[in-house]
Design an enzyme around this catalytic site. Structure first.
Site, PDB file in Angstrom:
ATOM      1  N   ARG A  64       9.312 -29.428 -22.400  1.00  0.00           N
ATOM      2  CA  ARG A  64       9.202 -29.029 -23.808  1.00  0.00           C
ATOM      3  C   ARG A  64      10.144 -29.854 -24.678  1.00  0.00           C
ATOM      4  NH1 ARG A  64      12.041 -25.003 -26.308  1.00  0.00           N
ATOM      5  NH2 ARG A  64      12.436 -23.968 -24.329  1.00  0.00           N
ATOM      6  N   TYR A 117      -8.110 -30.395 -44.880  1.00  0.00           N
ATOM      7  CA  TYR A 117      -8.696 -29.675 -43.758  1.00  0.00           C
ATOM      8  C   TYR A 117      -8.480 -28.174 -43.934  1.00  0.00           C
ATOM      9  CZ  TYR A 117      -9.005 -27.898 -38.964  1.00  0.00           C
ATOM     10  OH  TYR A 117      -9.296 -27.161 -37.847  1.00  0.00           O
ATOM     11  N   ASP A 189      -1.699 -37.153 -43.884  1.00  0.00           N
ATOM     12  CA  ASP A 189      -2.514 -36.989 -42.684  1.00  0.00           C
ATOM     13  C   ASP A 189      -3.429 -38.212 -42.589  1.00  0.00           C
ATOM     14  OD1 ASP A 189      -4.453 -36.310 -40.792  1.00  0.00           O
ATOM     15  OD2 ASP A 189      -4.396 -34.190 -41.300  1.00  0.00           O
TER      16      ASP A 189
END
Length: 414
Positions: A64, A117, A189
């Site tokens: 992680r 989005y 993005d």
């Protein structure tokens, strides 16, 4: 040549897709980078473990927090986006939320584009206000839109370009200059373009995000995201939201994306070429009232080809003349195109944004963002383009036949 330390000339992006991020001599002679499918890493002794946790010694601790496979992907993406570092995330939305929440706090204000989005919109419009973060949505068509939205507590500006799903192109130079002038964090993005067609860093953008699910992987078998930025910002992102919330990428997904990136340049060329042909076909069809594709001279974003974008991408939107029911019938009639959300896969996909990807918008919000009920979005895949056009043609013919049957029935009833 050590591709990661060549100070004379940066390799071509096509070359970086294959070689950037590899550690020379680290993989026991293997041509392909190995998959480090492990949750944790063993320390030589307790002192080494303590030193790594304290940041006094480099090395891996727990996947992680970092993994050799994901690290190779991060280094490669940083090189492709011409930035210092990157963070691999579990999903595209983990990239969006990680980029935003690592720097925003209660009392801050963010300016965002109206059309984005659907889940990005839901995060900004539904979740951030719960945490005391103010959001203003604007069109971003001109500098006055930005100036009117600016507030003393504005900290960040967020957008995507081309915009999902109507492919409107934002002026990254104007976007970047505005953010630099007012000392704001700029976030773009770049999913629809990939770093091979557009490099926001060239225009001073601070943070670039990708849904790596799409073109970067390219094979429809991964859910993942990428955040690219300065080394300082990536360190903040990794040590706060990604570490504590936990939206990090698995090494297996990173390995699949590394494999996909090797063919990114040839895939993007094919996507662009075929999408251009499909868009030109759609623009000439009598059942299509409007086509959204920057590769067409009729599209607002065409002016940015060559200036900001190296190509127009593989996504095409269009308005079908007729009712919502006819639009659904058209989609259902497709035989080669798969009815599915997402994009950038080898397979061509078709979907209805208003009822699918952009359903988090209210009808009024969709209208304001330029997303009509009749808009259909297709992701042009790697199939032979003549077969794709034949599939579109038979679906159009089906709609015409339905209309003809309807007229015949009405005449017979009389």
């Amino acid at each position: 040549m050590n591709i990661n330390n060549n100070k004379n000339k940066a390799p071509h992006p096509d070359t970086l897709c294959i070689h950037a991020g590899k550690e020379k001599g680290a993989y026991h002679g293997a041509l392909t980078s190995p998959l480090f499918q492990t949750s944790t890493f063993v320390f030589e002794n307790a002192a080494q473990g303590a030193a790594r946790f304290a940041g006094e010694e480099p090395g891996y601790i727990y996947t992680r927090l970092g993994n050799p496979t994901t690290r190779e992907l991060e280094v490669k993406m940083a090189a492709l986006e011409k930035m210092e570092d990157a963070a691999a995330t579990a999903t595209g939305m983990a990239a969006v939320s990680g980029a935003l929440l690592s720097f925003l706090e209660a009392g801050d204000h963010i300016i965002a584009c109206k059309a984005i989005y659907g889940c990005s919109f839901a995060l900004l419009n539904h979740q951030l206000p719960k945490w005391g973060i103010e959001v203003t949505f604007i069109d971003m068509d001109n500098i006055e839109e930005f100036n009117q939205a600016l507030k003393p507590n504005t900290k960040m500006v967020f957008a995507e370009t081309p915009i999902n799903p109507n492919l409107r192109v934002l002026d990254l130079e104007m976007f970047g200059n505005f953010c630099q002038k007012h000392n704001l964090i700029s976030v773009i993005d770049n999913t629809f373009m990939s770093p091979l067609l557009q490099c926001p860093a060239d225009f001073g953008i601070d943070i670039v995000i990708h849904s790596a699910t799409k073109y970067l992987n390219g094979h429809g078998d991964v859910i993942a995201g990428i955040i690219v930025s300065s080394a300082e910002k990536i360190e903040t992102i990794k040590l706060t939201i990604l570490k504590d919330v936990g939206g990090t990428m698995s090494p297996h997904d990173a390995w699949l994306i590394l494999r996909g990136l090797k063919t990114l340049s040839v895939r993007m060329a094919r996507h662009c070429e075929s999408a251009q042909t499909v868009a030109e076909y759609l623009e000439m069809h009598p059942l299509v009232s409007k086509v959204y594709y920057p590769g067409l001279p009729s599209h607002q974003g065409h002016q940015f080809i060559g200036k900001q974008m190296k190509g127009a991408g593989g996504v095409v939107g269009f308005e079908l003349e007729g009712s919502v029911e006819e639009g659904q019938a058209f989609i259902d009639a497709m035989q080669l195109f798969s009815i599915a959300v997402s994009l950038g896969d080898a397979e061509s996909l078709i979907q209805h944004p208003a009822s699918m990807t952009h359903s988090p918008y209210t009808p009024e919000e969709r209208l304001s963002a330029g997303i009509s009920d009749g808009l259909i979005r297709i992701s042009v895949g790697l199939e032979n383009v003549n077969d794709l056009i034949a599939d579109l043609k038979q679906a159009f013919d089906y709609i015409l036949a339905l209309r003809s049957d309807s007229v015949s029935t009405a005449v017979s009833w009389r």
